[in-house]
Motif scaffolding. Sequence first.
Motif, short mmCIF file in Angstrom:
data_model
loop_
_atom_site.label_atom_id
_atom_site.label_comp_id
_atom_site.label_asym_id
_atom_site.label_seq_id
_atom_site.Cartn_x
_atom_site.Cartn_y
_atom_site.Cartn_z
N PRO A 102 0.83 -1.23 0.00
CA PRO A 102 0.00 0.00 0.00
C PRO A 102 0.85 1.26 0.00
O PRO A 102 0.38 2.31 -0.44
CB PRO A 102 -0.79 -0.12 1.31
N ASN A 103 2.08 1.17 0.45
CA ASN A 103 2.92 2.37 0.48
C ASN A 103 3.57 2.68 -0.86
O ASN A 103 4.18 3.72 -1.03
CB ASN A 103 4.01 2.21 1.54
N ASP A 104 3.51 1.74 -1.78
CA ASP A 104 4.13 1.97 -3.08
C ASP A 104 3.41 3.06 -3.84
O ASP A 104 2.19 3.27 -3.68
CB ASP A 104 4.12 0.68 -3.90
N LEU A 105 4.15 3.73 -4.66
CA LEU A 105 3.55 4.76 -5.49
C LEU A 105 2.68 4.13 -6.57
O LEU A 105 1.60 4.61 -6.89
CB LEU A 105 4.64 5.63 -6.13
N VAL A 106 3.19 3.05 -7.15
CA VAL A 106 2.42 2.38 -8.20
C VAL A 106 1.33 1.56 -7.54
O VAL A 106 1.58 0.78 -6.62
CB VAL A 106 3.34 1.48 -9.04
N LYS A 107 0.12 1.78 -7.96
CA LYS A 107 -1.00 1.08 -7.34
C LYS A 107 -1.44 -0.13 -8.17
O LYS A 107 -1.87 -1.14 -7.62
CB LYS A 107 -2.20 2.03 -7.17
N SER A 108 -1.36 -0.01 -9.48
CA SER A 108 -1.71 -1.17 -10.30
C SER A 108 -1.13 -1.03 -11.70
O SER A 108 -0.87 0.08 -12.17
CB SER A 108 -3.23 -1.36 -10.38
N VAL A 109 -0.91 -2.16 -12.30
CA VAL A 109 -0.46 -2.20 -13.69
C VAL A 109 -1.35 -3.23 -14.37
O VAL A 109 -1.52 -4.33 -13.86
CB VAL A 109 1.01 -2.65 -13.80
N ALA A 110 -1.91 -2.88 -15.49
CA ALA A 110 -2.81 -3.84 -16.14
C ALA A 110 -2.78 -3.65 -17.65
O ALA A 110 -2.44 -2.57 -18.15
CB ALA A 110 -4.23 -3.67 -15.62
N ARG A 163 -1.51 2.86 -12.81
CA ARG A 163 -2.14 3.77 -11.86
C ARG A 163 -1.16 4.02 -10.72
O ARG A 163 -0.60 3.07 -10.16
CB ARG A 163 -3.43 3.13 -11.34
N TYR A 164 -0.92 5.26 -10.44
CA TYR A 164 0.02 5.56 -9.37
C TYR A 164 -0.42 6.79 -8.60
O TYR A 164 -1.29 7.54 -9.03
CB TYR A 164 1.44 5.74 -9.94
N ASP A 165 0.21 6.94 -7.45
CA ASP A 165 -0.16 8.05 -6.57
C ASP A 165 0.78 9.22 -6.84
O ASP A 165 1.94 9.21 -6.46
CB ASP A 165 -0.03 7.58 -5.11
N ASN A 166 0.25 10.22 -7.51
CA ASN A 166 1.07 11.34 -7.92
C ASN A 166 1.41 12.24 -6.73
O ASN A 166 2.50 12.81 -6.67
CB ASN A 166 0.32 12.14 -8.99
N GLN A 167 0.46 12.33 -5.80
CA GLN A 167 0.65 13.20 -4.65
C GLN A 167 1.79 12.71 -3.76
O GLN A 167 2.66 13.47 -3.37
CB GLN A 167 -0.65 13.25 -3.84
N ALA A 168 1.78 11.38 -3.49
CA ALA A 168 2.78 10.82 -2.60
C ALA A 168 4.18 10.95 -3.19
O ALA A 168 5.16 10.99 -2.46
CB ALA A 168 2.47 9.36 -2.29
N ALA A 169 4.26 10.99 -4.48
CA ALA A 169 5.57 11.14 -5.12
C ALA A 169 6.18 12.49 -4.79
O ALA A 169 7.40 12.63 -4.74
CB ALA A 169 5.44 10.98 -6.64
#
Lengths: 286, 414
Positions: free
Chosen positions: B268-276, B299-305
């Motif tokens: 859950p802490n990873d920036l990348v949330k899913s790859v499909a 899909r990734y978390d842009n904010q956390a980056a």
Amino acid sequence: MPASPRVPRTPRDMLDRLVGRLQIDLLVNLTLRDLRSKYKRSALGWTWSVLNPLVAVVVYSAVFSVFLRIQPTTGDPSGLRSYAVFLLVTLLPWQFHVTSLTEATRSITANGPLITKIWFPRWVLPTSAVLARFLTLLVEMAVLLVLIAVLEGHFAFAWIPVVLTLMALQLLFTVGLALMVSAANVYFRDVQHFLGVALAPWMFLTPILYPLNMVPEDREFLGIGYRTLYQLNPMVSWAKAYRNALYDLRFPSAERWLAIVIATVVVLAVGFRVFRGLEPRMAEEV
Amino acid sequence: MASSSSDVAVSLDGLGKKFRLTHDRNWTLKATMLAGHRTRYEEFWALRDLSLEVEHGQTFGIIGGNGSGKSTLLKVLAGILRPDEGTTTVDGRLSALLELGAGFHPELTGRENVYLNGAILGFTAREIRRRFDDIVGFAELDRFIDEPVRNYSSGMYVRLGFSVAIHVEPEVLLVDEVLAVGDLTFQKRCLDRFAQLKAEGRTIIVVSHDLDMVGWLCDRTAWIQQGTLQAVGPSSKVIGQFAIGIDPTTPAAHTGDGERPAFERLSPNDLVKSVALVDPNGHPTNVVGSGRQVSIRVRYDNQAAGEPVTVALGLYRADGTHVASINSGATTRGVARSNQEPDGEATSELVEVDYVVPALPVQPGIYELSVALHDTSMRRVLERHTHILRFEVSPTGIDPQNGLVALGGTWEAR
């Protein structure tokens, strides 16, 4: 067992099963391979297989008959007295013996790539090597019968069934030996060299170049008569029996037949035993 | 006979095969007699404790690195080597293609060798006579069949060997790395012939290093390493495990699963949330036709980056061959901005980007995708997930093709 074997119903079925069991098709093909490839790319080709015994008989006749003055026995009852015929009727079966064993010994080691890549019953390799030589012997014997009839006026045709029986038994005997030496040679390459060394004295200890009665009866070794010791060699019985049938024109004695049959059965049984025992790891050792 | 075992064509039970490694082999009788039974050798188990079942009609692959025991296994199955432990049971007539034309005699003609080789493979002369024309026709050797095979080119040699072996009509066929035979046309015909045998319900066991071929041909696959079974199951899954197993840079904990996208590795802490992979209709998929459209959705978390990122994708074949790498450059910055909420207060901002491939230009096979997030200057790696997604590229079209890329061309008569 994954599947129960089919019960043979018709004679045709049974014949097919027997043919399959004895690997007839494979034996025929491997034998033909040996025969066909033997004289490929040689100018004289099959002439070589005639030249070989021809040269042998000329040289042996010169040395043993002319120089050493060995007298052939007089054929009884044929009355024939010819060293060449005397020699040839045993020399041809002996040469079959020598070449079969020599070629069979290497039959498995020489087919290493085949052994390690394909499973098939391995006994067919030494057996087909012997069979190929046996076909050559058949031809040679037929030529011999005609030649001695034409040149010596010696007609042995009536004895063909006896000779064929002797040859068939010798074939089985040789196959038994071939199975032993070919399998042993996979594990110890000495066997092929040993055979080369052993076959020459073996020939001189078999009545091929001289009659059996030249072996002294009155002398003993460790209390056993020379003649008795000498006859422990199974090839003596064959040589004597061939000579009886083709030179003397006489039916070989019962003791000869007995010795021949016993030697054949024992050697064939032991040969298969030994082969079975050494077969499983052949692909690893070859 | 028990009904449960009747559909098993080949079964191995606790199979073990050991070899003797003798550094100084006693090739002579004398040496053996002198050494007695104290002949020194090292024992080496080429196969150990191997249990497998292959059902009737299955095409079964065996993969593994060099020296893993694959070929030994086939030789044990073929009866060439005798197991030291355990048993093998084969239900039905078996034929093994371990080496093509192994029984050929160079001095004999092609015709004579067909009969000889056929006999060695267990044919009767009658059976060969009946199939002779097919055998010669398949090998395309009509004109040369009465020539000695020593005059054959190596291609002609193996074609004839293959043709004889393939016409034996075995119930169980063992194949060892022999499909790469002859030119492309012939290879195609070989594969067609395998497909035909497969359709006829024959059992085929294939040993190969060609993972693509195994994945394409085999229903199930076993992975063998150092003589023991590592994995057995659906081909794509096992090939995936194998490909990861041979790649030491990949964490061992990650086991790629060909049936589902592998997200287990993402925390859950990873920036990348899913790859499909997404098909043109927007549905996630795991199988893409060669030359068909597909999108890679990250899909990734842009904010956390905490900074604009560049998305990089790496495409690899299952055997590790690098096929392509692409990065988004500045594009994803724009994407991120446009998705941003007006108040910009969110602590988490999920961004979804699609990399749209209009016609996936790769050959059928198993592929893997690596994803990395970089800073926009591509100097720093923020996060990297190697081989995170495994997918299959399935064959499309009818033209035989081979190699790395699918050119996607069309033939036109002029």
